[in-house]
Scaffold this motif. Sequence first.
Motif, short mmCIF file in Angstrom:
data_model
loop_
_atom_site.label_atom_id
_atom_site.label_comp_id
_atom_site.label_asym_id
_atom_site.label_seq_id
_atom_site.Cartn_x
_atom_site.Cartn_y
_atom_site.Cartn_z
N VAL A 14 -24.38 -0.39 7.61
CA VAL A 14 -25.37 0.50 8.23
C VAL A 14 -26.32 -0.35 9.06
N LEU A 15 -26.96 0.29 10.01
CA LEU A 15 -27.94 -0.42 10.83
C LEU A 15 -29.10 -0.91 9.96
N ALA A 16 -29.54 -2.10 10.24
CA ALA A 16 -30.63 -2.68 9.46
C ALA A 16 -31.88 -1.81 9.51
N SER A 17 -32.07 -1.15 10.66
CA SER A 17 -33.25 -0.29 10.80
C SER A 17 -33.17 0.95 9.92
N ASN A 18 -31.94 1.36 9.55
CA ASN A 18 -31.76 2.55 8.70
C ASN A 18 -31.43 2.19 7.26
N TYR A 19 -31.38 0.92 6.97
CA TYR A 19 -30.88 0.47 5.67
C TYR A 19 -31.72 1.00 4.51
N LEU A 20 -33.04 1.00 4.65
CA LEU A 20 -33.91 1.42 3.55
C LEU A 20 -33.66 2.87 3.18
N LEU A 21 -33.66 3.76 4.17
CA LEU A 21 -33.43 5.18 3.89
C LEU A 21 -32.03 5.42 3.34
N HIS A 22 -31.07 4.73 3.92
CA HIS A 22 -29.69 4.89 3.48
C HIS A 22 -29.51 4.43 2.03
N SER A 23 -30.07 3.29 1.70
CA SER A 23 -29.91 2.76 0.34
C SER A 23 -30.61 3.64 -0.69
N LEU A 24 -31.73 4.23 -0.33
CA LEU A 24 -32.42 5.15 -1.24
C LEU A 24 -31.56 6.39 -1.52
N TYR A 25 -30.91 6.90 -0.48
CA TYR A 25 -30.04 8.07 -0.66
C TYR A 25 -28.84 7.70 -1.54
N CYS A 26 -28.24 6.55 -1.29
CA CYS A 26 -27.06 6.14 -2.04
C CYS A 26 -27.37 5.91 -3.52
N GLU A 27 -28.52 5.32 -3.81
CA GLU A 27 -28.87 5.05 -5.20
C GLU A 27 -28.97 6.33 -6.01
N ARG A 28 -29.33 7.41 -5.34
CA ARG A 28 -29.51 8.68 -6.05
C ARG A 28 -28.24 9.55 -6.04
N ASN A 29 -27.39 9.37 -5.02
CA ASN A 29 -26.27 10.31 -4.83
C ASN A 29 -24.87 9.70 -4.91
N ILE A 30 -24.74 8.40 -4.77
CA ILE A 30 -23.41 7.79 -4.77
C ILE A 30 -23.07 7.30 -6.18
N ILE A 31 -21.88 7.68 -6.63
CA ILE A 31 -21.40 7.26 -7.95
C ILE A 31 -20.00 6.66 -7.80
N LYS A 32 -19.57 5.93 -8.81
CA LYS A 32 -18.23 5.33 -8.79
C LYS A 32 -17.30 6.14 -9.69
N CYS A 33 -16.12 6.47 -9.13
CA CYS A 33 -15.12 7.23 -9.89
C CYS A 33 -14.63 6.37 -11.05
N GLU A 34 -14.60 6.95 -12.25
CA GLU A 34 -14.19 6.21 -13.43
C GLU A 34 -12.68 5.94 -13.47
N ILE A 35 -11.94 6.68 -12.64
CA ILE A 35 -10.47 6.53 -12.65
C ILE A 35 -10.01 5.53 -11.60
N CYS A 36 -10.46 5.71 -10.37
CA CYS A 36 -9.97 4.88 -9.27
C CYS A 36 -11.03 3.91 -8.73
N ASP A 37 -12.24 3.92 -9.29
CA ASP A 37 -13.34 3.04 -8.87
C ASP A 37 -13.83 3.30 -7.45
N GLN A 38 -13.35 4.38 -6.83
CA GLN A 38 -13.83 4.71 -5.49
C GLN A 38 -15.26 5.25 -5.57
N ARG A 39 -16.10 4.86 -4.61
CA ARG A 39 -17.47 5.36 -4.55
C ARG A 39 -17.49 6.68 -3.82
#
Length: 203
Positions: A14-39
């Motif tokens: 992601v663009l460095a200028s958008n990294y902070l907002l993007h990382s905040l969203y991912c920390e709350r909404n992105i999870i890892k699949c327990e079967i295939c390890d896909q995010r």
Amino acid sequence: MSETKVCQCCLEEVLASNYLLHSLYCERNIIKCEICDQRIDMNEKDAHMQNHQKTECPYCLQMFEQVLLEMHKNNCPNKPEKCGFCDLMINMSEMPRHQAKCGSRTEQCKICKKHIQKRELNLHISICGQGEKKESSKRNRLKHIKSESDSDASVQEIKQNTKRKPQKQIKQQSKQKEQILTEYNDDDDQEFQEALQMSLNQK
């Protein structure tokens, strides 16, 4: 060129200028699949997990994930296919052995009445059909020659006359033979040429 950074949650650049907002969203909404390890996004978890649900193959009854099932069904050893010789439905794994036996059976050719193995029948019919057309054409040409000969009154009179043939009649008959030979001289069928010569010699 804009500087980019890799998000530690989704592993995307992601663009460095958008990294902070993007990382905040991912920390709350992105999870890892327990079967295939896909995010994956939490909002898409149910749809993603459906791909991991196993479904039974209708041919071999084994269980496969949905994403793999269609590929397996196309190549399943128990998938039935129609035999090209007898139209029976045979499993793919058994088809080579079945066709080896089924193709060796014989069937009567409708043209020449010979019994031909089924695996060779289509090829035989294509060749046999051409031969039948050639024979029919040859017979028609011989009939045509015989018809011309029978309908020629002067030739018939020559054949029936037991006396010495007048020179004029001999020349006329010779000329007729030459015309017939010229007309059919380009036929490369040896048997036909022999029959033609024999027919003319009888006159």
